[in-house]
Write a protein that holds these residues in place. Structure first.
Motif, short mmCIF file in Angstrom:
data_model
loop_
_atom_site.label_atom_id
_atom_site.label_comp_id
_atom_site.label_asym_id
_atom_site.label_seq_id
_atom_site.Cartn_x
_atom_site.Cartn_y
_atom_site.Cartn_z
N SER A 181 0.84 -1.20 0.00
CA SER A 181 0.00 0.00 0.00
C SER A 181 0.87 1.25 0.00
N LEU A 182 0.36 2.30 -0.60
CA LEU A 182 1.04 3.58 -0.54
C LEU A 182 0.88 4.15 0.86
N PRO A 183 1.89 4.86 1.35
CA PRO A 183 1.72 5.49 2.67
C PRO A 183 0.66 6.57 2.58
N PRO A 184 -0.01 6.88 3.68
CA PRO A 184 -1.04 7.92 3.65
C PRO A 184 -0.42 9.26 3.22
N HIS A 185 -1.18 10.04 2.50
CA HIS A 185 -0.70 11.34 2.04
C HIS A 185 -0.59 12.30 3.22
N LYS A 186 0.53 12.97 3.33
CA LYS A 186 0.74 13.94 4.42
C LYS A 186 0.31 15.32 3.95
N PHE B 98 1.44 15.84 -4.39
CA PHE B 98 0.60 14.70 -4.76
C PHE B 98 0.53 14.61 -6.28
#
Length: 165
Positions: free
Chosen positions: A120-125, A130
């Protein structure tokens, strides 16, 4: 091809001669059912007693003016089956009155199992760059307005965050 570049009115002047020479048993018409090329191929196929099918991607319900609606009806009546690129195209065919068998064959799709992401991609900070991807024509019917609205709100909130620092 005659009328090349005219999406609805192009046709193939030598198609009758080719069918006479080949004597096909099946004619796969890779054109939308409301187009002149489909009507031409359907009539020629019937003349040669060939079975017929057409392919459609049309996922938007539209009302066609004469003579396109009449050509579409003729093609619906005389096709042996239809192929659709997606379920939405099936729904449009049914809504437009096509009663025969329809098979969904997503020609330009991909196998989700082959291209499944391993991790999974890490959550967007917040504030981090983006990426936004879109592949298709930039037209209203593609439903891009909500994407642009969200993008605009992201830019506005990012600008406020930077300004408030």
């Amino acid at each position: 091809m005659s009328c090349n570049g005219n999406y609805h009115l192009h046709y193939y002047p030598h198609l009758g001669q080719i069918m006479q020479e080949v004597q096909p048993e099946i004619v796969h018409i890779d054109e939308e059912p409301y187009k002149l090329a489909t009507f031409q191929a359907m009539r020629l196929a019937r003349r040669h007693k060939a079975r017929t099918l057409f392919f459609t991607w049309q996922k938007l319900y539209r009302k066609y003016p004469p003579p396109f609606r009449q050509m579409e009806r003729y093609n619906y009546q005389h096709a042996d089956t239809a192929l659709a690129g997606n379920q939405e195209a099936v729904e449009v065919l049914r809504r437009r009155g096509y009663q025969k068998a329809i098979y969904v064959i997503p020609q330009f799709g991909f196998d989700m199992e082959v291209y499944k992401r391993g991790t999974s991609l890490p959550p967007h900070k917040p504030g981090a760059p983006f990426m936004l991807g879109f592949l298709g024509r930039l037209v209203k019917t593609k439903g891009l307005t909500p994407i642009f609205e969200v993008y605009q709100s992201l830019l506005t909130s990012t600008f406020r965050m930077v300004k408030d620092r």
